[in-house]
Design a protein around this motif. Structure first.
Motif, PDB file in Angstrom:
ATOM      1  N   LEU A 421       0.721  -1.178   0.012  1.00 16.38           N
ATOM      2  CA  LEU A 421       0.117   0.209   0.149  1.00 16.38           C
ATOM      3  C   LEU A 421       0.968   1.225  -0.029  1.00 16.38           C
ATOM      4  CD1 LEU A 421      -2.718  -1.124   2.685  1.00 16.38           C
ATOM      5  CD2 LEU A 421      -3.150  -0.919   0.086  1.00 16.38           C
ATOM      6  N   GLN A 422       2.196   1.317   0.780  1.00 13.18           N
ATOM      7  CA  GLN A 422       2.738   2.361   0.840  1.00 13.18           C
ATOM      8  C   GLN A 422       3.707   2.629  -0.430  1.00 13.18           C
ATOM      9  OE1 GLN A 422       6.007   2.638   3.820  1.00 13.18           O
ATOM     10  NE2 GLN A 422       4.972   4.102   4.808  1.00 13.18           N
ATOM     11  N   GLU A 428       6.570   4.013  -5.331  1.00 17.02           N
ATOM     12  CA  GLU A 428       8.182   3.698  -5.024  1.00 17.02           C
ATOM     13  C   GLU A 428       8.440   2.085  -5.559  1.00 17.02           C
ATOM     14  OE1 GLU A 428       9.723   4.576  -1.204  1.00 17.02           O
ATOM     15  OE2 GLU A 428       8.831   6.263  -1.225  1.00 17.02           O
ATOM     16  N   ALA A 429       8.931   1.848  -6.623  1.00 18.22           N
ATOM     17  CA  ALA A 429       9.280   0.494  -7.165  1.00 18.22           C
ATOM     18  C   ALA A 429       9.957  -0.281  -6.181  1.00 18.22           C
ATOM     19  CB  ALA A 429       9.764   0.560  -8.447  1.00 18.22           C
ATOM     20  N   ALA A 433       9.171  -3.957  -4.704  1.00 15.92           N
ATOM     21  CA  ALA A 433       9.796  -4.937  -4.575  1.00 15.92           C
ATOM     22  C   ALA A 433      10.320  -5.881  -3.237  1.00 15.92           C
ATOM     23  CB  ALA A 433      11.330  -4.524  -5.213  1.00 15.92           C
ATOM     24  N   LEU A 434      10.326  -4.730  -2.222  1.00 16.35           N
ATOM     25  CA  LEU A 434      10.934  -5.272  -0.762  1.00 16.35           C
ATOM     26  C   LEU A 434       9.483  -6.028  -0.316  1.00 16.35           C
ATOM     27  CD1 LEU A 434      12.273  -5.570   1.644  1.00 16.35           C
ATOM     28  CD2 LEU A 434      11.459  -3.174   2.352  1.00 16.35           C
ATOM     29  N   ALA A 435       8.324  -5.399  -0.642  1.00 14.91           N
ATOM     30  CA  ALA A 435       7.255  -6.025  -0.168  1.00 14.91           C
ATOM     31  C   ALA A 435       6.926  -7.278  -0.976  1.00 14.91           C
ATOM     32  CB  ALA A 435       5.896  -5.268  -0.703  1.00 14.91           C
ATOM     33  N   HIS A 468       3.811  -4.597 -11.184  1.00 17.28           N
ATOM     34  CA  HIS A 468       3.456  -4.623 -12.372  1.00 17.28           C
ATOM     35  C   HIS A 468       2.787  -3.178 -13.077  1.00 17.28           C
ATOM     36  CE1 HIS A 468       2.395  -5.631 -16.666  1.00 17.28           C
ATOM     37  NE2 HIS A 468       1.098  -5.431 -16.428  1.00 17.28           N
ATOM     38  N   LYS A 469       1.923  -2.837 -12.250  1.00 19.12           N
ATOM     39  CA  LYS A 469       1.218  -1.371 -12.589  1.00 19.12           C
ATOM     40  C   LYS A 469       2.194  -0.434 -12.684  1.00 19.12           C
ATOM     41  CE  LYS A 469      -3.403  -3.080 -10.976  1.00 19.12           C
ATOM     42  NZ  LYS A 469      -4.390  -2.904 -10.024  1.00 19.12           N
ATOM     43  N   LEU A 470       3.071  -0.265 -11.734  1.00 21.64           N
ATOM     44  CA  LEU A 470       3.999   0.847 -11.526  1.00 21.64           C
ATOM     45  C   LEU A 470       5.055   0.830 -12.588  1.00 21.64           C
ATOM     46  CD1 LEU A 470       4.774   3.511 -10.162  1.00 21.64           C
ATOM     47  CD2 LEU A 470       6.003   2.221  -8.396  1.00 21.64           C
ATOM     48  N   THR A 471       5.806  -0.557 -12.943  1.00 17.06           N
ATOM     49  CA  THR A 471       7.060  -0.571 -13.599  1.00 17.06           C
ATOM     50  C   THR A 471       6.539  -1.234 -15.101  1.00 17.06           C
ATOM     51  OG1 THR A 471       7.439  -3.009 -12.858  1.00 17.06           O
ATOM     52  CG2 THR A 471       7.913  -1.291 -11.609  1.00 17.06           C
ATOM     53  N   ALA A 472       5.340  -1.673 -15.512  1.00 15.39           N
ATOM     54  CA  ALA A 472       5.054  -2.544 -16.626  1.00 15.39           C
ATOM     55  C   ALA A 472       6.116  -3.666 -16.776  1.00 15.39           C
ATOM     56  CB  ALA A 472       5.050  -1.518 -17.629  1.00 15.39           C
TER      57      ALA A 472
END
Length: 613
Positions: A421-422, A428-429, A433-435, A468-472
């Motif tokens: 969520l954060q 923040e990609a 990635a950490l999530a 995926h939505k943020l980085t494609a």
């Protein structure tokens, strides 16, 4: 019992007879009278009487029993004072000395359970050890003393986490159940051994310990007599971890039936009733997680509020009851979000955290509850401070549970969810990635048959989909499809979660143009609808489940057409739209009204329907 010409001993004998009457009938008035006569016996005897220690020990034990029943702290303090004096005065050759040792050890254990202060546990263990070493194994008291030793060792393990204490508790319990004893003592010994075995199962996952624990709990019920309610309550609690381990609905339904019997029969107003109310609420929570039956949610909250009302402000068990109540409000908030329930969670969480300082054995679990509450607050209000607090408390909970702690997987998944969520809010990609990494670890630590595996796979899918939505990144989308499909296929997961995972499977696959996978996901969701809306649920709940998933049948049909699976399109369209119509053609009726009148019969009918499919 033979009458004595000594007035003090006559009063002592009368107190013992009233104690026996209380044990057989459970009437608190008999216990009050026993205490009155025991007090008179001690007053008449005086310090010069040769049986002065016996009179003190008997009065102290009766006061401890009343404390266990009603929760009056003064009774416990007096019991400890009298028991300590009786042990100090008793000669080593006094044949009653082992009994005084056992009484005082038990009172010290009650003090720990009431206050959370473990400073007296070492002495309780030492007293119990001395008692078992004095009496031979063929003595009538031996089984009870060995069982008491196992119980205090188990409590010291729960307080300090020293594994040898738990293994010794099991050994002491196994010895106790093999020794000759009257039925009531044998029942208690079986129950205490079952408790130790359940604790060890929670650490090791050894199914032999779990099966033995339930077998001894069953034996305790068979031997119980006047203590039947206590034994039934313990058996219900023992069935719950087997349900979580094996997903056998019969264990859960039987647990609920037993706890309803106990709560109904237990006298209102007694502090001990609070534990049974809480346990019934937890069992209903497990059933709600499987069925999403909203009536269970409302009943859970009512039961837990009653439990809190029966628990003194300074009772360490109060925080546990409040924590359960927050979780129940959270589940209802998820189903029917209201500001009132959110406000209640925030208010209760402040008291819970204040009573659970760093180092408390339940701190991680209560931080988890508060973190989930702050997450819900963020979802409703978009208050960034709530999300920051959720991340902070979940991170602290994870730190308290290092590998190989059995709860670590759950805390990894919780922290991964709020970081998702954060990361989405902050775009923040790296955080996303950490999530994903945290969710991967959570799934890795979760066994294939674990009840929470479906949820953890679902959470992993959410993190990957957001990434995926943020980085494609197509690989994240493909992994999300795999995670959602895995959640949908996990038979131990609740039907509502599996259905949602299948829908997300279809949506994610459609988003990247993989129509074969999209069709497979939507088809899985449609096939899960009969399980999601099974006839054991109330009509309103079944309708609500379908209302929350609009357009599923159309999506399933259109994705099948896009995948060139034309033969599947019409059956999926008809199957998705006709779930409730098919059920309406069945002559069997809704059980909501029956449940309000005879919940036992309704539960049995639900069980039979579930087994018939």
């Amino acid at each position: 019992m033979q009458s004595s010409p000594d007035p003090a001993l006559q009063m002592y004998d009368l107190a013992c007879e009233l104690h026996l009457k209380f044990n057989q009938g459970g009437n608190p008035a008999d216990l009050d009278q026993a205490i009155e006569w025991a007090q008179r016996a001690a007053e008449v005897a005086g310090e010069a009487h040769p049986e002065w220690p016996m009179c003190l020990a008997n009065l102290g034990n009766l006061l401890r029993i009343r404390f266990d029943l009603l929760g009056g702290l003064t009774d416990l303090q007096d019991a400890l004072r009298l028991g300590t004096e009786a042990v100090r005065l008793a000669r080593p050759s006094d044949p009653m000395r082992p009994l005084y040792l056992d009484f005082l050890s038990t009172a010290l254990l009650s003090h720990f359970e009431r206050t959370g202060d473990g400073s007296g546990l070492d002495r309780a263990v030492d007293l119990a050890r001395e008692a078992v070493h004095i009496v031979p194994t063929d003595h009538q008291w031996a089984a009870g003393f060995w069982s008491s030793l196992g119980l205090v060792l188990r409590s010291r393990h729960r307080h300090r986490g020293h594994r040898p204490d738990l293994d010794e508790a099991v050994l002491a319990g196994r010895k106790a159940v093999k020794l000759p004893a009257e039925a009531r003592t044998a029942s208690t010994a079986c129950q205490n051994l079952s408790l130790a075995l359940l604790d060890r199962f929670a650490i090791t996952g050894d199914s032999a310990d779990l099966d033995d624990a339930i077998a001894y709990a069953e034996a305790a019920v068979g031997l119980a007599g006047p203590d039947l309610l206590t034994s039934q309550a313990h058996l219900a609690s023992a069935l719950e971890p087997r349900y979580r381990a094996r997903s056998d609905r019969r264990d859960l339904d039987r647990s609920i039936d037993l706890l309803r019997t106990v709560v109904t029969a237990y006298p209102a107003g007694q502090a001990a009733r609070a534990v049974h109310l809480s346990n019934l609420a937890v069992a209903l929570s497990n059933r709600y997680r499987s069925t999403n039956e909203l009536a269970d949610l409302d009943e859970m909250i009512d039961l837990l509020q009653q439990a809190v009302d029966l628990t003194a402000d300074d009772d360490p068990g109060r925080a546990a009851s409040l924590n359960n109540l927050i979780q129940a409000y959270g589940s209802r908030f998820d189903a029917r979000p209201t500001p009132a329930d959110l406000h209640m969670m925030i208010t209760l969480s402040q008291e819970v955290l204040a009573s659970t300082p760093p180092g408390h054995p339940q701190r991680a679990a209560r931080l988890q509850t508060i973190g989930n509450m702050q997450q819900r607050r963020y979802v409703m209000t978009r208050d960034v401070d709530a999300l920051d607090q959720a991340v902070r408390v979940h991170a602290e909970a994870l730190k308290v549970c290092p590998d190989p702690h059995p709860d670590r997987a759950g805390h990894l998944s919780d922290l991964g969810t709020v970081l998702t969520l954060q990361g989405e809010a902050n775009r923040e990609a790296a955080m996303l990635a950490l999530a994903v990494a945290l969710h991967d670890d959570a799934v890795r630590l979760t066994t294939p048959d674990d009840l929470y595996r479906a949820g953890r796979l679902h959470n992993l899918g959410n993190a990957l989909s957001t990434h995926h939505k943020l980085t494609a990144d197509r690989r994240s989308a493909e992994r999300a499809v795999d995670a959602y499909s895995g959640a949908a296929a996990t038979v131990t997961g609740p039907p509502w979660l599996r259905t949602d995972a299948a829908i997300y499977w279809g949506e994610q696959a459609a988003h990247i143009g993989d129509w074969v996978q999209a069709a497979a996901g939507y088809r899985a969701a449609v096939l899960l609808l009969p399980l999601l809306t099974w006839r054991g649920l109330g009509q309103g709940t079944r309708e609500l489940q379908l209302e929350r998933r609009p357009g599923l049948a159309g999506d399933a049909a259109s994705s099948s057409i896009a995948a060139d699976l034309l033969d599947d399109a019409v059956p999926l369209l008809e199957g998705g739209r006709g779930v409730l119509w098919t059920q309406l053609l069945d002559t069997r009726s809704d059980t909501t009204k029956l449940r309000s009148v005879r919940p036992d019969i309704a539960a049995r009918l639900d069980q039979i329907r579930a087994e018939l499919g």
